[in-house]
Design a protein around this motif. Structure first.
Motif, short mmCIF file in Angstrom:
data_model
loop_
_atom_site.label_atom_id
_atom_site.label_comp_id
_atom_site.label_asym_id
_atom_site.label_seq_id
_atom_site.Cartn_x
_atom_site.Cartn_y
_atom_site.Cartn_z
N ARG A 235 -1.63 0.62 -8.21
CA ARG A 235 -2.81 0.04 -7.56
C ARG A 235 -2.76 0.30 -6.05
O ARG A 235 -1.69 0.30 -5.46
CB ARG A 235 -2.88 -1.47 -7.81
N LEU A 236 -3.93 0.46 -5.44
CA LEU A 236 -4.00 0.63 -3.99
C LEU A 236 -4.01 -0.72 -3.26
O LEU A 236 -3.74 -0.77 -2.05
CB LEU A 236 -5.25 1.43 -3.60
N SER A 237 -4.33 -1.80 -3.98
CA SER A 237 -4.30 -3.14 -3.40
C SER A 237 -5.06 -3.24 -2.08
O SER A 237 -4.56 -3.77 -1.09
CB SER A 237 -2.85 -3.61 -3.21
N ASN A 238 -6.28 -2.68 -2.09
CA ASN A 238 -7.17 -2.81 -0.93
C ASN A 238 -6.59 -2.14 0.32
O ASN A 238 -6.77 -2.63 1.44
CB ASN A 238 -7.45 -4.29 -0.64
N PHE A 239 -5.91 -1.02 0.13
CA PHE A 239 -5.28 -0.30 1.25
C PHE A 239 -5.86 1.11 1.36
O PHE A 239 -5.81 1.89 0.39
CB PHE A 239 -3.77 -0.23 1.03
N LEU A 240 -6.45 1.43 2.49
CA LEU A 240 -6.98 2.77 2.79
C LEU A 240 -7.90 3.30 1.69
O LEU A 240 -7.85 4.49 1.34
CB LEU A 240 -5.82 3.76 3.01
N LEU A 241 -8.76 2.44 1.16
CA LEU A 241 -9.68 2.87 0.11
C LEU A 241 -10.61 3.97 0.60
O LEU A 241 -10.97 4.89 -0.15
CB LEU A 241 -10.51 1.68 -0.39
#
Length: 285
Positions: A235-241
């Motif tokens: 998961r990217l977990s709301n990072f640099l989307l």
């Protein structure tokens, strides 16, 4: 005598490790080297639980791993390193844990400014990226001091995302772009030239992609070539989307304090393998 032999053996081992690392990096440099690698530092608490360490010791072990990975990146020739140090969502954790992380962050920020620190050894410019108003005053002031103290460095760049989420960054950029355009419209109105006003309304007062990107927190760096998230999470977990539409995603099973040189080498090898595809995608945007 025994201590001298141990010291000599330690120096020889260290020299051998450095030689092997330089050899690996010379081999890697035959191919394209990523300009920007981003890291999600996942698994510090699980590492502490795994080894029955005390409160916060997982984060301290993670910091040592971060220093090693940063050194490897800069030796390899990676100019930009971004780390996801603390999410806005992390403020929802237990107050004592948040306070511990903030205290440790303050301690480590002050350590970055020491003469023997990795920042000074590699000429690193430090940026703190995120909604810094959410940090407590001591940490925020230390972050501002570190950014100012390293502002003349240019060999390498370290971006530390604190009080950050990608959705907050996008909302911030949209708000800043709207305010900028509104100021331009107001200036045009003050000119009292109706023809000019109508002409501007047709084109230049429309918010464009470049306007949004200019106001991004991460606007000081190119998009990452590789994003590494440890502990096997995908998961990217709301990072640099916004910034990761065309980059390699790498998720080693190692917890963050366990990450090492082999993981970095493997990530770069995979980047080199798909580099022609990534370049083609970027050119078609």
């Amino acid at each position: 005598m025994e201590n001298s032999m141990d010291s000599f053996a330690g120096r020889m081992f260290g020299s051998t490790v450095r030689y092997i690392r330089r050899f690996l990096f010379r081999v890697l440099s035959v191919g394209p080297i990523p300009s920007h690698i981003a890291f999600i530092l996942d698994g510090n608490r699980r590492y502490a639980k795994k080894w029955n360490l005390g409160e916060g010791m997982g984060h301290r072990a993670g910091f040592l791993s971060l220093m090693s990975i940063m050194k490897y990146c800069y030796e390899l020739g990676v100019k930009y390193v971004t780390i996801y140090a603390f999410s806005i969502d992390n403020f929802k954790r237990r107050p004592e844990e948040v306070q511990y992380v903030m205290d440790m962050m303050l301690e480590k920020i002050e350590g970055l400014l020491k003469e023997e620190s990795i920042v000074n050894q590699y000429g690193v410019r430090v940026y703190f990226v995120g909604n810094l108003k959410l940090l407590n005053e001591n940490v925020r002031m230390a972050a501002e001091k570190a950014m100012k103290a390293t502002s003349n460095n240019s060999r390498s760049i370290l971006l530390i995302c604190v009080a950050y989420t990608s959705t907050d960054e996008i909302v911030h950029a949209a708000q800043e772009s709207c305010e900028e355009k509104w100021t331009e419209i107001q200036s045009s109105t003050d000119a009292r030239d109706c023809e000019i006003i109508e002409e501007k309304r047709e084109g230049s007062n429309v918010i464009k992609l470049a306007d949004i990107e200019r106001h991004m927190y991460m606007g000081v760096a190119p998009d990452p070539d590789i994003l590494v998230r440890t502990s096997g999470e995908t998961r990217l977990s709301n990072f640099l989307l916004w910034q990761t539409s065309n980059c390699l995603l790498y998720s080693p099973r190692a917890l963050w304090p366990e990450i090492g040189l082999r993981h970095l080498v493997w990530a770069v090898l995979n980047f080199q393998r798909i580099y022609p595809y990534l370049e083609k995608k970027r050119k078609n945007i």
